[in-house]
Design an enzyme around this catalytic site. Structure first.
Site, PDB file in Angstrom:
ATOM      1  CG  HIS A   1      -9.723 -21.883  11.995  1.00 49.29           C
ATOM      2  ND1 HIS A   1     -10.338 -22.994  11.470  1.00 49.29           N
ATOM      3  CD2 HIS A   1     -10.706 -20.953  12.161  1.00 49.29           C
ATOM      4  CE1 HIS A   1     -11.633 -22.765  11.332  1.00 49.29           C
ATOM      5  NE2 HIS A   1     -11.879 -21.533  11.746  1.00 49.29           N
TER       6      HIS A   1
ATOM      7  CG  ASP B   1      -5.900  -5.151   2.260  1.00 45.65           C
ATOM      8  OD1 ASP B   1      -5.514  -4.776   3.385  1.00 45.65           O
ATOM      9  OD2 ASP B   1      -6.433  -4.370   1.450  1.00 45.65           O
TER      10      ASP B   1
ATOM     11  CG  ASP C   1      -0.277  -0.067   2.527  1.00 43.96           C
ATOM     12  OD1 ASP C   1       0.939   0.195   2.582  1.00 43.96           O
ATOM     13  OD2 ASP C   1      -0.939  -0.355   3.541  1.00 43.96           O
TER      14      ASP C   1
ATOM     15  CB  CYS D   1     -12.004 -26.626   9.161  1.00 45.47           C
ATOM     16  SG  CYS D   1     -10.572 -25.572   8.834  1.00 45.47           S
TER      17      CYS D   1
ATOM     18  CB  CYS E   1     -10.134 -27.878  12.260  1.00 48.10           C
ATOM     19  SG  CYS E   1     -10.830 -26.228  12.508  1.00 48.10           S
TER      20      CYS E   1
END
Length: 379
Positions: free
Chosen positions: A339, A270, A96, A308, A313
């Site tokens: 996760h 983002d 950015d 997942c 998980c």
């Protein structure tokens, strides 16, 4: 590099309604769109190894001009081989411009036609950021996709203030383009501004297209206007930008923000949310948000999400994740961040497949229905 593109290009491969899927080709690899970019603010996605970020499905990371110019310094990064080598990420990086952080973090900033002078939030040292300096910093960092330097007013603001800010940003966009020059293998994106006012957005888009960029961002949203107002702008703003270039919505967002943005024609996003949430005990799942701090998880042997496939998980229970968060163990941030990033990339993969198959509306209904169910019942 043999066989890879010399320039950055975009090809749309499918469309369903306004939602688009495609590929951005760069010398460092392809970016599948819609794409979510994890934020590597200071040369790292917090609590994650770069190879782990890649395993979640990320094709591109975001680096931050403001933070990296202050520490460790763009010239130092350049001497050490550029940001890719410095942080051990060999795929595309978007940086950015620094404008948003100057607005939100810097102390005692002074805005002029030339640029912005400000005091560092780290040590109070004085710095100047102009379109030319922003382009120089991003060149030193070696980013693949460079963002124009812009001024981003916090909302709500008066139409007069938003218009004045937008027109300054458009003058800075022209200076950014000139300072960027001709850099094969690197792309420069312009940033549409104009707040939530349609006429100002149209004026901004017209000016950006006149200057000409490799891609276009919708900026100045997710700064306090709320989802309804943001979607209101996205109902028309992407359509003001060229069809044959990628469209990037900056700083968004929650899972339903992302789905709503893609539905309205956005290709790239983002946000720090998945990684920041992971560090504060918040997990995003198909059934909504899970607060692992809650005592209800203390004796729960089940995973966060049984469908997942991420390490958190696959290998750990809610009880364990609750324990390590409460114990302030570093592995808590690592597992929950992994996760969350994995879940975000699953959303992107699901949308890409649905757009290609022409089933986006059905996919979206299923997405919202799953979140509406809420978390599984306590044991």
């Amino acid at each position: 590099m043999r066989g890879r593109p010399v320039r950055v290009s975009y090809q749309k491969t499918g469309q369903d309604g306004q939602a688009r899927t495609g590929v951005i080709s760069t010398p460092r690899g392809e970016i599948r769109t819609p794409a979510f970019m994890p934020v590597g603010t200071a040369g790292t996605v917090k609590a994650m190894m770069p190879e782990s970020v890649r395993e979640t499905g990320a094709d591109i990371l975001l680096g931050n001009t403001y933070h990296l110019m202050l520490r460790p310094g763009a010239e130092r990064v350049a001497r050490l081989g550029g940001l890719h080598g410095f942080m051990n990420w060999d795929r595309p990086i978007l940086t950015d411009s620094g404008g948003f952080q100057v607005m939100s973090l810097a102390g005692l900033r002074k805005l002029t036609e030339e640029g912005v002078t400000f005091k560092s939030h780290i040590d109070g040292s004085k710095h100047e950021l102009t379109p030319e300096r922003s382009m120089e910093i991003q060149r030193l960092l070696g980013s693949d996709i460079v963002m124009c330097f812009d001024e981003c007013p916090a909302l709500p603001a008066s139409d007069e203030a938003v218009a004045e800010s937008m027109r300054l940003s458009m003058r800075w966009a022209a200076r950014s383009k000139e300072a960027f020059g001709d850099r094969p293998g690197h792309a420069l994106f312009g940033i549409q501004q104009g707040g939530v006012t349609r006429d100002l957005r149209a004026e901004s888009a017209e000016k950006l297209v006149e200057i000409g960029f490799d891609g276009y961002a919708v900026g100045g949203l997710a700064v306090g206007e709320g989802q309804e107002a943001m979607f209101g702008v996205l109902d028309y703003a992407p359509g003001m930008l060229p069809e044959d270039k990628p469209r990037y919505l900056m700083g968004v967002g929650k899972p339903d923000d992302i789905v709503g943005a893609v539905k309205r024609g956005i290709d790239m996003m983002d946000c720090v949310l998945p990684s920041r949430s992971g560090r504060t005990g918040q997990a995003w799942t198909r059934r909504g948000q899970v607060n692992i701090k809650n005592a209800r998880h203390m004796d729960d042997p089940r995973p966060l999400d049984e469908d997942c496939t991420c390490p958190a998980c696959r290998n750990y229970s809610r009880a364990y994740l609750h324990h390590v968060f409460r114990s302030q163990e570093i592995i808590s941030s690592m597992l929950l961040t992994w996760h969350n990033l994995h879940y975000y990339q699953q959303i992107m993969e699901g949308m890409r497949g649905a757009i290609a198959a022409g089933t986006f509306a059905a996919w979206e209904d299923e997405f919202h229905a799953g979140r509406a169910e809420g978390d599984i019942e306590p044991v």
